[in-house]
Design a protein around this motif. Structure first.
Motif, mmCIF file in Angstrom:
data_model
loop_
_atom_site.group_PDB
_atom_site.id
_atom_site.type_symbol
_atom_site.label_atom_id
_atom_site.label_comp_id
_atom_site.label_asym_id
_atom_site.label_seq_id
_atom_site.Cartn_x
_atom_site.Cartn_y
_atom_site.Cartn_z
ATOM 1 N N GLY A 75 0.739 -1.215 -0.118
ATOM 2 C CA GLY A 75 0.083 0.103 -0.072
ATOM 3 C C GLY A 75 0.763 1.272 0.155
ATOM 4 N N SER A 76 0.187 2.385 0.424
ATOM 5 C CA SER A 76 0.944 3.790 0.289
ATOM 6 C C SER A 76 1.704 3.927 1.482
ATOM 7 N N LEU A 77 2.724 4.373 1.427
ATOM 8 C CA LEU A 77 3.529 4.985 2.769
ATOM 9 C C LEU A 77 3.876 6.465 2.172
ATOM 10 N N TYR A 78 4.037 7.236 3.429
ATOM 11 C CA TYR A 78 4.127 8.551 3.405
ATOM 12 C C TYR A 78 5.890 8.909 3.962
ATOM 13 N N THR A 79 6.234 10.113 3.902
ATOM 14 C CA THR A 79 7.777 10.373 4.195
ATOM 15 C C THR A 79 7.233 10.517 5.955
ATOM 16 N N GLY A 80 8.114 9.753 6.776
ATOM 17 C CA GLY A 80 7.923 9.535 8.184
ATOM 18 C C GLY A 80 8.431 8.514 8.689
ATOM 19 N N GLU A 81 7.992 7.949 9.775
ATOM 20 C CA GLU A 81 8.801 7.005 10.576
ATOM 21 C C GLU A 81 7.875 5.757 10.973
ATOM 22 N N ILE A 82 8.385 4.548 11.093
ATOM 23 C CA ILE A 82 7.695 3.310 10.988
ATOM 24 C C ILE A 82 8.132 2.345 12.398
ATOM 25 N N LYS A 83 7.523 1.719 13.068
ATOM 26 C CA LYS A 83 7.784 0.595 13.921
ATOM 27 C C LYS A 83 6.653 -0.408 13.876
ATOM 28 N N LEU A 84 6.862 -1.567 14.410
ATOM 29 C CA LEU A 84 5.948 -2.689 14.441
ATOM 30 C C LEU A 84 5.724 -3.092 15.736
ATOM 31 N N CYS A 85 4.417 -3.753 15.874
ATOM 32 C CA CYS A 85 4.192 -4.392 17.203
ATOM 33 C C CYS A 85 3.472 -5.449 17.039
ATOM 34 N N LEU A 86 3.212 -6.370 18.036
ATOM 35 C CA LEU A 86 2.166 -7.541 18.142
ATOM 36 C C LEU A 86 1.063 -7.283 18.560
ATOM 37 N N THR A 87 0.807 -6.105 19.332
ATOM 38 C CA THR A 87 -0.668 -5.865 19.976
ATOM 39 C C THR A 87 -0.809 -4.385 20.048
ATOM 40 N N THR A 88 -2.079 -4.251 20.294
ATOM 41 C CA THR A 88 -2.706 -2.817 20.080
ATOM 42 C C THR A 88 -2.930 -2.326 21.309
ATOM 43 N N GLY A 89 -2.790 -0.663 21.364
ATOM 44 C CA GLY A 89 -3.474 -0.085 22.736
ATOM 45 C C GLY A 89 -2.170 0.204 23.600
ATOM 46 N N SER A 90 -0.872 -0.053 23.453
ATOM 47 C CA SER A 90 -0.152 0.211 24.622
ATOM 48 C C SER A 90 1.426 0.483 23.911
ATOM 49 N N TRP A 91 1.982 1.647 24.503
ATOM 50 C CA TRP A 91 3.357 1.883 23.997
ATOM 51 C C TRP A 91 4.477 1.147 24.731
ATOM 52 N N GLU A 92 3.970 0.516 25.789
ATOM 53 C CA GLU A 92 5.088 -0.297 26.719
ATOM 54 C C GLU A 92 5.343 -1.621 26.415
ATOM 55 N N VAL A 93 5.192 -2.146 25.226
ATOM 56 C CA VAL A 93 5.261 -3.412 24.872
ATOM 57 C C VAL A 93 6.696 -3.153 23.992
ATOM 58 N N GLY A 94 7.142 -4.438 23.748
ATOM 59 C CA GLY A 94 8.027 -4.606 22.708
ATOM 60 C C GLY A 94 7.819 -4.276 21.332
ATOM 61 N N PHE A 95 8.501 -3.681 20.535
ATOM 62 C CA PHE A 95 8.382 -3.388 19.339
ATOM 63 C C PHE A 95 9.436 -3.724 18.440
ATOM 64 N N ILE A 96 9.244 -3.947 17.101
ATOM 65 C CA ILE A 96 9.949 -4.345 15.960
ATOM 66 C C ILE A 96 10.679 -3.209 15.559
ATOM 67 N N ARG A 97 11.853 -3.072 15.478
ATOM 68 C CA ARG A 97 12.610 -1.987 14.970
ATOM 69 C C ARG A 97 14.010 -2.188 14.287
ATOM 70 N N PRO A 98 14.397 -1.349 13.506
ATOM 71 C CA PRO A 98 15.631 -1.393 12.860
ATOM 72 C C PRO A 98 16.963 -1.535 13.782
ATOM 73 N N GLU A 99 18.159 -2.170 13.442
ATOM 74 C CA GLU A 99 19.084 -2.081 14.256
ATOM 75 C C GLU A 99 19.726 -0.725 14.560
#
Length: 394
Positions: A75-99
Protein backbone atom coordinates in the motif's frame (compact mmCIF):
# COMPACT_ATOMS: atom_id res chain seq x y z
CA UNK A 1 4.77 -29.00 37.25
CA UNK A 2 7.35 -28.98 40.06
CA UNK A 3 7.98 -32.72 39.45
CA UNK A 4 8.59 -32.06 35.73
CA UNK A 5 11.04 -29.26 36.54
CA UNK A 6 12.88 -31.64 38.89
CA UNK A 7 13.07 -34.37 36.23
CA UNK A 8 14.41 -31.91 33.62
CA UNK A 9 16.97 -30.54 36.08
CA UNK A 10 18.12 -34.04 37.00
CA UNK A 11 18.33 -35.06 33.36
CA UNK A 12 20.39 -31.99 32.54
CA UNK A 13 22.77 -32.77 35.41
CA UNK A 14 23.21 -36.33 34.22
CA UNK A 15 23.89 -35.22 30.66
CA UNK A 16 26.42 -32.61 31.74
CA UNK A 17 28.12 -35.13 33.99
CA UNK A 18 28.32 -37.58 31.12
CA UNK A 19 29.80 -34.96 28.82
CA UNK A 20 32.49 -33.99 31.28
CA UNK A 21 33.36 -37.59 32.13
CA UNK A 22 33.81 -38.77 28.53
CA UNK A 23 37.27 -38.29 27.09
CA UNK A 24 38.21 -35.88 29.82
CA UNK A 25 36.92 -32.31 29.98
CA UNK A 26 35.30 -30.95 26.80
CA UNK A 27 34.47 -27.39 25.79
CA UNK A 28 30.83 -26.37 26.28
CA UNK A 29 29.29 -25.57 22.90
CA UNK A 30 26.64 -22.81 22.77
CA UNK A 31 24.54 -22.66 19.63
CA UNK A 32 23.63 -19.04 18.93
CA UNK A 33 20.45 -18.13 17.09
CA UNK A 34 17.16 -16.29 17.35
CA UNK A 35 13.95 -18.05 18.20
CA UNK A 36 11.06 -17.32 15.85
CA UNK A 37 8.66 -14.58 16.94
CA UNK A 38 5.46 -16.57 17.20
CA UNK A 39 2.36 -14.46 16.59
CA UNK A 40 -0.76 -14.56 14.47
CA UNK A 41 -0.94 -10.78 14.10
CA UNK A 42 1.50 -8.00 13.26
CA UNK A 43 0.94 -4.24 13.03
CA UNK A 44 2.88 -1.16 11.97
CA UNK A 45 2.47 2.30 13.45
CA UNK A 46 3.96 5.69 12.58
CA UNK A 47 3.29 8.86 10.63
CA UNK A 48 4.50 7.11 7.47
CA UNK A 49 1.64 4.56 7.73
CA UNK A 50 -2.02 4.93 6.73
CA UNK A 51 -3.25 5.03 10.35
CA UNK A 52 -0.48 7.26 11.71
CA UNK A 53 0.48 7.05 15.38
CA UNK A 54 -2.88 5.62 16.48
CA UNK A 55 -1.68 2.72 18.67
CA UNK A 56 -5.31 1.76 19.24
CA UNK A 57 -5.78 1.19 15.51
CA UNK A 58 -2.40 0.47 13.90
CA UNK A 59 -2.09 -0.78 10.32
CA UNK A 60 -2.24 -4.62 10.14
CA UNK A 61 0.04 -6.80 8.03
CA UNK A 62 -1.07 -10.18 6.63
CA UNK A 63 0.50 -13.58 7.24
CA UNK A 64 1.44 -15.39 4.02
CA UNK A 65 -0.08 -18.72 3.07
CA UNK A 66 3.37 -20.22 2.53
CA UNK A 67 4.65 -19.36 6.01
CA UNK A 68 2.44 -17.99 8.83
CA UNK A 69 5.48 -16.26 10.37
CA UNK A 70 6.16 -14.22 7.22
CA UNK A 71 3.97 -11.09 7.07
CA UNK A 72 3.48 -8.73 4.14
CA UNK A 73 1.81 -5.40 3.51
CA UNK A 74 1.20 -3.58 0.23
CA UNK A 75 0.00 0.00 0.00
CA UNK A 76 0.87 3.69 0.24
CA UNK A 77 3.53 4.99 2.62
CA UNK A 78 4.33 8.62 3.31
CA UNK A 79 7.51 10.36 4.38
CA UNK A 80 7.90 9.72 8.08
CA UNK A 81 8.66 6.95 10.57
CA UNK A 82 7.60 3.32 11.19
CA UNK A 83 7.94 0.65 13.84
CA UNK A 84 5.99 -2.59 14.38
CA UNK A 85 4.21 -4.29 17.27
CA UNK A 86 2.35 -7.51 18.08
CA UNK A 87 -0.45 -5.93 20.14
CA UNK A 88 -2.54 -2.77 20.07
CA UNK A 89 -3.30 -0.14 22.68
CA UNK A 90 0.04 0.13 24.51
CA UNK A 91 3.37 1.88 23.97
CA UNK A 92 5.00 -0.17 26.76
CA UNK A 93 5.30 -3.42 24.80
CA UNK A 94 8.22 -4.61 22.71
CA UNK A 95 8.45 -3.13 19.21
CA UNK A 96 10.13 -4.48 16.08
CA UNK A 97 12.71 -1.89 15.04
CA UNK A 98 15.72 -1.43 12.77
CA UNK A 99 19.14 -2.22 14.22
CA UNK A 100 20.08 1.43 13.58
CA UNK A 101 17.62 4.25 14.20
CA UNK A 102 16.68 6.17 11.07
CA UNK A 103 17.41 3.29 8.68
CA UNK A 104 15.87 4.43 5.39
CA UNK A 105 13.04 2.93 3.39
CA UNK A 106 13.28 4.34 -0.12
CA UNK A 107 12.91 3.56 -3.80
CA UNK A 108 16.01 1.39 -3.46
CA UNK A 109 14.92 -2.14 -2.58
CA UNK A 110 16.26 -3.87 0.52
CA UNK A 111 16.48 -7.64 1.06
CA UNK A 112 16.77 -9.62 4.30
CA UNK A 113 17.72 -6.62 6.41
CA UNK A 114 18.08 -7.64 10.07
CA UNK A 115 15.77 -6.15 12.68
CA UNK A 116 15.59 -6.25 16.49
CA UNK A 117 12.76 -6.29 19.00
CA UNK A 118 12.67 -4.63 22.42
CA UNK A 119 10.71 -2.23 24.61
CA UNK A 120 11.89 1.18 25.79
CA UNK A 121 14.79 3.28 24.57
CA UNK A 122 16.40 3.95 22.21
CA UNK A 123 13.15 4.41 20.29
CA UNK A 124 14.64 3.44 16.92
CA UNK A 125 12.37 3.53 13.89
CA UNK A 126 12.62 3.13 10.11
CA UNK A 127 12.38 6.39 8.14
CA UNK A 128 10.51 6.49 4.84
CA UNK A 129 12.32 9.05 2.69
CA UNK A 130 10.41 8.44 -0.57
CA UNK A 131 6.62 8.45 -0.40
CA UNK A 132 4.99 5.88 -2.63
CA UNK A 133 3.47 2.42 -2.94
CA UNK A 134 5.51 -0.32 -1.28
CA UNK A 135 5.58 -4.05 -0.63
CA UNK A 136 6.94 -4.72 2.88
CA UNK A 137 7.90 -8.22 4.01
CA UNK A 138 8.74 -9.14 7.62
CA UNK A 139 10.12 -12.62 8.28
CA UNK A 140 9.58 -13.31 11.98
CA UNK A 141 11.27 -16.69 11.65
CA UNK A 142 14.63 -15.24 10.64
CA UNK A 143 14.25 -11.66 12.01
CA UNK A 144 14.64 -9.99 8.62
CA UNK A 145 12.67 -7.50 6.54
CA UNK A 146 12.59 -6.58 2.85
CA UNK A 147 11.13 -3.64 0.94
CA UNK A 148 10.14 -3.08 -2.68
CA UNK A 149 9.07 0.24 -4.19
CA UNK A 150 6.06 -0.35 -6.48
CA UNK A 151 5.38 3.18 -7.76
CA UNK A 152 4.20 6.65 -6.91
CA UNK A 153 1.13 7.28 -4.75
CA UNK A 154 -2.10 8.12 -6.53
CA UNK A 155 -2.84 11.83 -6.79
CA UNK A 156 -5.70 12.86 -4.48
CA UNK A 157 -9.11 13.38 -6.06
CA UNK A 158 -9.86 17.08 -5.67
CA UNK A 159 -13.52 17.75 -5.02
CA UNK A 160 -14.83 20.99 -3.47
CA UNK A 161 -14.99 20.74 0.33
CA UNK A 162 -18.35 21.86 1.72
CA UNK A 163 -18.21 23.35 5.22
CA UNK A 164 -19.68 26.21 7.21
CA UNK A 165 -16.59 26.68 9.37
CA UNK A 166 -12.83 26.27 9.09
CA UNK A 167 -10.32 26.42 11.95
CA UNK A 168 -6.57 26.39 12.38
CA UNK A 169 -4.85 24.80 15.37
CA UNK A 170 -1.23 24.49 16.46
CA UNK A 171 1.45 26.20 18.53
CA UNK A 172 1.89 28.72 15.72
CA UNK A 173 -1.69 29.96 16.25
CA UNK A 174 -3.00 32.20 19.04
CA UNK A 175 -4.94 29.30 20.61
CA UNK A 176 -2.14 26.73 20.58
CA UNK A 177 -3.07 23.04 20.38
CA UNK A 178 -6.52 23.57 21.90
CA UNK A 179 -8.75 21.42 19.66
CA UNK A 180 -11.79 22.32 21.76
CA UNK A 181 -11.46 26.01 20.81
CA UNK A 182 -9.32 26.29 17.66
CA UNK A 183 -8.87 29.58 15.78
CA UNK A 184 -11.91 30.31 13.58
CA UNK A 185 -11.30 31.71 10.08
CA UNK A 186 -13.50 34.23 8.26
CA UNK A 187 -15.71 32.73 5.56
CA UNK A 188 -15.40 34.99 2.50
CA UNK A 189 -17.38 32.81 0.05
CA UNK A 190 -18.60 29.24 -0.28
CA UNK A 191 -15.06 27.86 -0.50
CA UNK A 192 -12.69 30.67 0.56
CA UNK A 193 -11.70 31.11 4.22
CA UNK A 194 -9.22 33.70 5.53
CA UNK A 195 -7.25 34.17 8.73
CA UNK A 196 -5.51 37.50 9.33
CA UNK A 197 -3.53 37.92 12.51
CA UNK A 198 -0.48 36.89 14.46
CA UNK A 199 1.36 33.62 13.87
CA UNK A 200 4.19 32.47 16.12
CA UNK A 201 7.08 30.26 15.07
CA UNK A 202 5.67 26.77 15.20
CA UNK A 203 3.26 24.37 13.49
CA UNK A 204 -0.35 24.47 12.32
CA UNK A 205 -2.98 22.52 10.42
CA UNK A 206 -6.67 23.15 9.66
CA UNK A 207 -9.91 21.33 10.48
CA UNK A 208 -13.65 21.67 10.05
CA UNK A 209 -14.67 20.26 13.44
CA UNK A 210 -13.72 20.93 17.04
CA UNK A 211 -13.06 18.59 19.91
CA UNK A 212 -11.69 15.62 17.96
CA UNK A 213 -8.14 14.83 16.84
CA UNK A 214 -9.34 11.77 14.92
CA UNK A 215 -11.02 13.64 12.05
CA UNK A 216 -9.34 14.37 8.69
CA UNK A 217 -7.31 17.60 8.70
CA UNK A 218 -6.36 20.01 5.95
CA UNK A 219 -2.58 19.76 5.83
CA UNK A 220 0.35 20.10 3.45
CA UNK A 221 1.20 17.11 1.26
CA UNK A 222 4.60 16.84 3.01
CA UNK A 223 5.81 17.51 6.53
CA UNK A 224 7.20 20.84 7.71
CA UNK A 225 5.96 22.78 4.67
CA UNK A 226 7.49 26.19 5.29
CA UNK A 227 5.58 29.46 5.82
CA UNK A 228 7.72 32.60 6.08
CA UNK A 229 7.98 36.16 4.79
CA UNK A 230 8.22 34.90 1.21
CA UNK A 231 4.93 32.99 1.45
CA UNK A 232 4.19 29.27 1.61
CA UNK A 233 6.62 26.69 0.26
CA UNK A 234 3.87 24.77 -1.59
CA UNK A 235 0.36 26.06 -2.32
CA UNK A 236 -1.20 22.57 -2.54
CA UNK A 237 -2.88 20.89 0.42
CA UNK A 238 -4.56 17.54 1.12
CA UNK A 239 -7.46 16.44 3.32
CA UNK A 240 -6.35 13.39 5.30
CA UNK A 241 -6.24 11.88 8.77
CA UNK A 242 -2.64 10.75 8.22
CA UNK A 243 0.24 11.24 7.97
CA UNK A 244 0.22 14.10 10.47
CA UNK A 245 1.95 16.64 8.24
CA UNK A 246 1.76 20.29 9.29
CA UNK A 247 2.79 23.70 8.03
CA UNK A 248 5.78 25.15 9.85
CA UNK A 249 5.88 28.90 10.42
CA UNK A 250 9.56 29.83 10.29
CA UNK A 251 9.20 33.56 11.03
CA UNK A 252 6.71 35.02 13.49
CA UNK A 253 4.60 37.91 12.25
CA UNK A 254 1.20 39.14 11.16
CA UNK A 255 0.00 36.96 8.27
CA UNK A 256 -2.96 36.52 5.97
CA UNK A 257 -3.73 32.87 5.26
CA UNK A 258 -6.22 32.11 2.49
CA UNK A 259 -7.65 28.60 2.08
CA UNK A 260 -9.40 27.76 -1.20
CA UNK A 261 -11.44 24.63 -0.49
CA UNK A 262 -12.57 24.34 -4.09
CA UNK A 263 -9.10 24.04 -5.63
CA UNK A 264 -7.30 22.75 -2.50
CA UNK A 265 -4.76 25.56 -2.27
CA UNK A 266 -3.37 27.83 0.44
CA UNK A 267 -1.81 31.27 0.14
CA UNK A 268 0.29 32.94 2.85
CA UNK A 269 1.11 36.66 2.95
CA UNK A 270 3.40 38.26 5.51
CA UNK A 271 1.90 41.61 6.54
CA UNK A 272 3.88 43.01 9.49
CA UNK A 273 5.88 42.30 12.62
CA UNK A 274 4.15 41.30 15.84
CA UNK A 275 4.02 44.10 18.40
CA UNK A 276 3.89 42.52 21.85
CA UNK A 277 1.92 44.47 24.42
CA UNK A 278 3.48 43.79 27.80
CA UNK A 279 0.68 44.57 30.20
CA UNK A 280 1.50 43.39 33.73
CA UNK A 281 0.36 39.80 34.28
CA UNK A 282 -2.23 39.65 37.03
CA UNK A 283 -2.30 36.41 39.02
CA UNK A 284 -2.29 35.18 42.59
CA UNK A 285 -0.39 32.01 41.78
CA UNK A 286 2.51 30.94 39.59
CA UNK A 287 3.78 27.42 38.88
CA UNK A 288 6.60 25.82 36.94
CA UNK A 289 6.71 22.43 35.23
CA UNK A 290 9.40 20.53 33.36
CA UNK A 291 11.77 17.63 33.74
CA UNK A 292 14.19 19.95 35.54
CA UNK A 293 11.62 20.68 38.28
CA UNK A 294 10.63 18.60 41.34
CA UNK A 295 7.22 17.74 39.86
CA UNK A 296 8.41 16.93 36.35
CA UNK A 297 5.90 17.42 33.53
CA UNK A 298 2.90 16.59 35.72
CA UNK A 299 0.45 19.47 35.92
CA UNK A 300 -0.97 17.87 39.07
CA UNK A 301 2.48 18.17 40.70
CA UNK A 302 3.38 21.60 39.30
CA UNK A 303 5.83 23.47 41.55
CA UNK A 304 4.27 26.62 43.12
CA UNK A 305 6.08 29.95 43.58
CA UNK A 306 5.65 32.36 46.50
CA UNK A 307 4.33 35.87 45.82
CA UNK A 308 6.28 38.75 47.34
CA UNK A 309 4.27 40.52 50.07
CA UNK A 310 5.53 43.99 49.09
CA UNK A 311 5.28 43.57 45.29
CA UNK A 312 2.53 41.26 44.03
CA UNK A 313 4.19 40.99 40.58
CA UNK A 314 7.27 39.26 42.00
CA UNK A 315 7.19 35.46 42.45
CA UNK A 316 10.13 33.46 43.84
CA UNK A 317 11.04 29.84 44.44
CA UNK A 318 14.11 28.21 45.93
CA UNK A 319 15.00 24.54 45.68
CA UNK A 320 16.69 21.76 43.74
CA UNK A 321 16.71 21.74 39.94
CA UNK A 322 18.20 18.98 37.81
CA UNK A 323 19.50 19.15 34.25
CA UNK A 324 16.52 19.57 31.92
CA UNK A 325 13.94 22.13 30.81
CA UNK A 326 11.17 24.16 32.40
CA UNK A 327 8.47 26.77 31.76
CA UNK A 328 5.85 28.48 33.96
CA UNK A 329 2.07 28.90 34.01
CA UNK A 330 -0.56 30.70 36.07
CA UNK A 331 -2.64 27.63 36.85
CA UNK A 332 -2.19 23.88 36.41
CA UNK A 333 -4.04 23.25 33.15
CA UNK A 334 -4.09 19.54 32.35
CA UNK A 335 -4.64 20.20 28.65
CA UNK A 336 -1.27 21.99 28.29
CA UNK A 337 -3.07 24.37 25.89
CA UNK A 338 -2.92 27.38 28.23
CA UNK A 339 -0.47 30.25 27.69
CA UNK A 340 2.92 29.71 29.32
CA UNK A 341 5.63 32.03 30.57
CA UNK A 342 8.64 31.02 28.48
CA UNK A 343 11.92 32.47 27.25
CA UNK A 344 11.84 34.85 24.30
CA UNK A 345 14.03 32.41 22.32
CA UNK A 346 14.53 28.63 22.44
CA UNK A 347 16.64 26.89 25.09
CA UNK A 348 17.77 29.92 27.06
CA UNK A 349 20.29 28.52 29.52
CA UNK A 350 20.17 28.72 33.30
CA UNK A 351 23.41 27.84 35.10
CA UNK A 352 25.77 29.00 37.84
CA UNK A 353 26.21 32.17 35.77
CA UNK A 354 22.49 32.96 36.05
CA UNK A 355 20.07 33.15 33.15
CA UNK A 356 21.53 33.80 29.70
CA UNK A 357 18.76 36.28 28.79
CA UNK A 358 16.35 37.84 31.31
CA UNK A 359 13.42 38.53 28.97
CA UNK A 360 10.41 36.23 28.78
CA UNK A 361 7.13 36.10 26.85
CA UNK A 362 3.64 34.95 27.81
CA UNK A 363 2.21 32.92 24.94
CA UNK A 364 0.82 29.57 23.81
CA UNK A 365 3.66 29.02 21.35
CA UNK A 366 6.18 28.29 20.15
CA UNK A 367 6.93 25.83 22.91
CA UNK A 368 10.22 27.41 24.00
CA UNK A 369 11.61 26.51 27.42
CA UNK A 370 14.49 27.39 29.74
CA UNK A 371 17.29 24.84 29.78
CA UNK A 372 18.92 24.05 33.13
CA UNK A 373 22.56 23.24 32.35
CA UNK A 374 23.80 22.50 35.88
CA UNK A 375 21.96 20.67 38.64
CA UNK A 376 21.87 22.36 42.04
CA UNK A 377 20.00 24.64 44.42
CA UNK A 378 18.57 27.71 42.66
CA UNK A 379 16.53 30.76 43.52
CA UNK A 380 14.25 31.66 40.59
CA UNK A 381 12.42 35.01 40.54
CA UNK A 382 9.81 36.10 37.97
CA UNK A 383 8.87 39.77 37.56
CA UNK A 384 5.41 39.68 35.93
CA UNK A 385 5.32 43.45 35.53
CA UNK A 386 8.52 43.84 33.51
CA UNK A 387 8.56 40.34 31.93
CA UNK A 388 11.96 39.33 33.32
CA UNK A 389 13.40 36.31 35.11
CA UNK A 390 16.37 36.08 37.46
CA UNK A 391 18.20 32.88 38.41
CA UNK A 392 20.77 32.52 41.18
CA UNK A 393 22.59 29.26 41.89
CA UNK A 394 23.21 28.85 45.61
Amino acid sequence: MKKLRYIFATLATVLLTGLTSCEGEKELIIIEGELPIKTSVLYMVGDATPNGWDIGNPTPLEATAEDPLVFTWEGSLYTGEIKLCLTTGSWEVGFIRPEVGGTEISKTATTDQKFVMYAGDPDNKWRVVDAGKYLLTFDLRHWTMSTEFLGENDAPVIEPIETEALYIVGDATPVGWNIDAPQLLDKKSDYVFVYEGALNKGELKACMETGDWGVPFIRPSFGNCRIDKSGVESTEFVLAANPDNKWKVEEAGIYRLTFDLEHWTIQAEYLDEIVIEKDPIETEMLYMIGDATPGGWSMDAATPFTRDESNHYLFSWEGELVIGSMKACLEPDGTFSCPFIRPASPDVEISASGVASPDFVYTTGPDDKWLIKEAGTYRITFDLEHYTIQAEKK
